[in-house]
Motif scaffolding. Structure first.
Motif, PDB file in Angstrom:
ATOM      1  N   HIS A 158      42.243  39.851  41.750  1.00  0.00           N
ATOM      2  CA  HIS A 158      40.552  40.745  41.106  1.00  0.00           C
ATOM      3  C   HIS A 158      39.502  39.575  41.416  1.00  0.00           C
ATOM      4  CE1 HIS A 158      43.693  43.407  38.876  1.00  0.00           C
ATOM      5  NE2 HIS A 158      42.033  44.704  38.954  1.00  0.00           N
ATOM      6  N   GLY A 159      38.342  39.878  41.658  1.00  0.00           N
ATOM      7  CA  GLY A 159      37.360  39.095  41.412  1.00  0.00           C
ATOM      8  C   GLY A 159      36.799  38.919  39.940  1.00  0.00           C
ATOM      9  N   PHE A 160      36.143  38.262  39.583  1.00  0.00           N
ATOM     10  CA  PHE A 160      35.364  37.864  37.730  1.00  0.00           C
ATOM     11  C   PHE A 160      34.254  38.839  37.864  1.00  0.00           C
ATOM     12  CE2 PHE A 160      33.557  35.891  34.344  1.00  0.00           C
ATOM     13  CZ  PHE A 160      34.628  36.122  33.263  1.00  0.00           C
ATOM     14  N   TYR A 161      33.798  40.095  37.172  1.00  0.00           N
ATOM     15  CA  TYR A 161      32.169  40.104  37.236  1.00  0.00           C
ATOM     16  C   TYR A 161      31.646  39.827  36.296  1.00  0.00           C
ATOM     17  CZ  TYR A 161      34.605  42.566  41.710  1.00  0.00           C
ATOM     18  OH  TYR A 161      35.283  42.528  42.919  1.00  0.00           O
ATOM     19  N   ASN A 196      35.004  42.478  32.676  1.00  0.00           N
ATOM     20  CA  ASN A 196      35.137  41.165  33.743  1.00  0.00           C
ATOM     21  C   ASN A 196      35.690  41.853  35.493  1.00  0.00           C
ATOM     22  OD1 ASN A 196      35.976  39.742  30.935  1.00  0.00           O
ATOM     23  ND2 ASN A 196      33.258  38.986  32.587  1.00  0.00           N
ATOM     24  N   VAL A 197      36.916  42.590  35.107  1.00  0.00           N
ATOM     25  CA  VAL A 197      37.220  42.919  36.315  1.00  0.00           C
ATOM     26  C   VAL A 197      37.408  44.801  36.688  1.00  0.00           C
ATOM     27  CG1 VAL A 197      39.119  41.320  36.314  1.00  0.00           C
ATOM     28  CG2 VAL A 197      39.620  43.621  35.604  1.00  0.00           C
ATOM     29  N   ALA A 198      36.605  45.173  35.798  1.00  0.00           N
ATOM     30  CA  ALA A 198      36.135  46.387  35.620  1.00  0.00           C
ATOM     31  C   ALA A 198      35.787  46.909  37.616  1.00  0.00           C
ATOM     32  CB  ALA A 198      35.626  47.148  34.272  1.00  0.00           C
ATOM     33  N   PRO A 199      34.542  45.870  37.570  1.00  0.00           N
ATOM     34  CA  PRO A 199      33.670  46.690  38.767  1.00  0.00           C
ATOM     35  C   PRO A 199      34.662  46.502  40.340  1.00  0.00           C
ATOM     36  CG  PRO A 199      32.666  45.631  37.618  1.00  0.00           C
ATOM     37  CD  PRO A 199      33.675  45.595  37.188  1.00  0.00           C
ATOM     38  N   PHE A 200      36.600  46.651  39.561  1.00  0.00           N
ATOM     39  CA  PHE A 200      37.157  46.005  41.095  1.00  0.00           C
ATOM     40  C   PHE A 200      37.327  46.760  41.925  1.00  0.00           C
ATOM     41  CE2 PHE A 200      41.681  44.575  43.212  1.00  0.00           C
ATOM     42  CZ  PHE A 200      40.994  43.689  43.628  1.00  0.00           C
ATOM     43  N   TRP A 201      38.386  47.791  41.232  1.00  0.00           N
ATOM     44  CA  TRP A 201      39.090  48.462  41.870  1.00  0.00           C
ATOM     45  C   TRP A 201      38.185  49.650  42.638  1.00  0.00           C
ATOM     46  CZ3 TRP A 201      44.181  48.277  43.708  1.00  0.00           C
ATOM     47  CH2 TRP A 201      44.614  47.716  42.455  1.00  0.00           C
ATOM     48  N   PRO A 202      37.215  50.312  41.807  1.00  0.00           N
ATOM     49  CA  PRO A 202      35.809  50.902  42.743  1.00  0.00           C
ATOM     50  C   PRO A 202      35.771  50.703  44.290  1.00  0.00           C
ATOM     51  CG  PRO A 202      35.917  50.790  40.107  1.00  0.00           C
ATOM     52  CD  PRO A 202      36.598  49.923  40.265  1.00  0.00           C
TER      53      PRO A 202
END
Length: 346
Positions: free
Chosen positions: A84-87, A288-294
């Motif tokens: 995952h990325g950290f956003y 902080n990883v919520a945008p990753f899967w979309p």
């Protein structure tokens, strides 16, 4: 044999709000499974898995085959960091490819920062093990950052070979190496590594107690242990298990990604508390990883993504079709993205 986790009121809080545990307060009976069978009971009775030696080997084979087939696709679309990325919270998924890859590097840096790896401590890190190394993105980054020797282990022969090839291409073969090995039976002597790194591999472990035992065993005195992993939510006081619909959702995800029983961040903390470990901390980084899967889904729906997906095989296609379940799990608060760190005493 069983590893039975005691009831807990531990709660891992969002980034910048940390649960810290200076000394163990709960006793945990952690018994190694026999060679013939293994049972793990986690999250106060929520997950009970009895796996014969045959089924554990089948799981290992499934994990290896999954990553043998899908790693090339991931690298083609997302690069060499298979995590995952950290956003920042509420980040838009309309980021460039470079933005997402920068977020993956940020995940590494935020994990080190959370674990308290200061500039002074960086100088002391000479040997690193990357447990579940993928194609070696974290290993090469950490080796370059610290000037350290880094060894990565994976169940996938494809990943190990590709990781070694990339290290050679980047002139890092003298610092970084990769091999096929089992995280539950690591081929290293006790106390070898100054940093024990596990980035999104714990979810694949069929015996979480043995996994933690191995991480602690190979850590050097004074060494840091960093576990970043998918978890299920902590159970509330009085809860004995997840709700049936929650467990059903997790089971569907498990079938695609070759995952055994899930556990919570609190379960990891209690497993660490059963050892002589200090400065145990955990946090919930789900926001902080919520945008990753979309973002992964958007990438898969591009022409390049669809062609690559079809070319890579059925396991990749099933993985893509399961991504909406991951998003649902995050939104419903069932799936948590946790970090757990600690230090082995001198």
């Amino acid at each position: 044999m069983k590893a039975t986790l005691s009831p807990s009121s531990l709660t891992c809080l969002p980034h910048r709000k940390v649960s810290s545990f200076q000394s163990p307060s709960l006793l945990l009976r952690t018994l190694r499974p026999s060679s013939a069978s293994m049972t793990m009971t986690a999250a106060r009775g929520n997950v009970a898995v009895t796996a014969s030696a045959t089924s554990v080997e089948k799981l290992r084979q499934g994990i290896a085959e999954f990553y043998n087939e899908t790693s090339g696709l991931w690298e083609e679309i997302w690069g060499d960091h298979m995590h995952h990325g950290f956003y920042d919270p509420d980040s838009s998924v309309q980021l460039s490819d470079s933005g997402h890859r920068e977020a993956q590097i940020r995940m590494i840096e935020e994990s080190l920062r959370f674990a308290g790896v200061t500039d002074e401590e960086e100088k002391k890190i000479k040997r690193v093990v990357d447990v579940g190394c993928g194609i070696g993105g974290s290993s090469r980054y950490l080796a370059s950052k610290f000037g350290a020797e880094c060894i990565g282990i994976t169940l996938s022969p494809f990943q190990a070979k590709r990781a070694n090839d990339l290290a050679a291409a980047q002139s890092l073969s003298h610092k970084v190496s990769f091999q096929v090995a089992d995280a539950l039976e690591q081929p290293f002597e006790d106390g070898r590594f100054d940093l024990v790194w596990s980035m999104e591999s714990g979810e694949h472990m069929p015996d979480k107690a043995k996994f933690v035992n191995e991480l602690v065993r190979v850590a050097a005195p004074g060494g840091k242990i960093i576990i970043v992993t998918w978890c299920h939510r902590n159970l509330s006081e009085g809860e004995e298990a997840l709700q049936p619909w929650e467990q059903d959702l997790l089971n569907k995800i498990c079938k695609t990604f070759y995952l055994p029983a899930w556990c919570s961040t609190s379960d990891y903390v209690k497993l660490l508390q059963s050892h002589s470990i200090q400065d145990i901390k955990c946090a919930d980084w789900s926001e902080n990883v919520a945008p990753f899967w979309p973002a992964v889904i958007q990438t898969a729906l591009t022409w390049k993504g669809l062609v690559s997906l079809l070319r890579s095989g059925m396991k990749s296609i099933k993985g893509a079709l399961t991504m909406p379940l991951m998003i649902k799990g995050y939104k419903k608060g069932i799936i948590k993205f946790g970090i757990i760190t600690c230090q082995k005493p001198l």
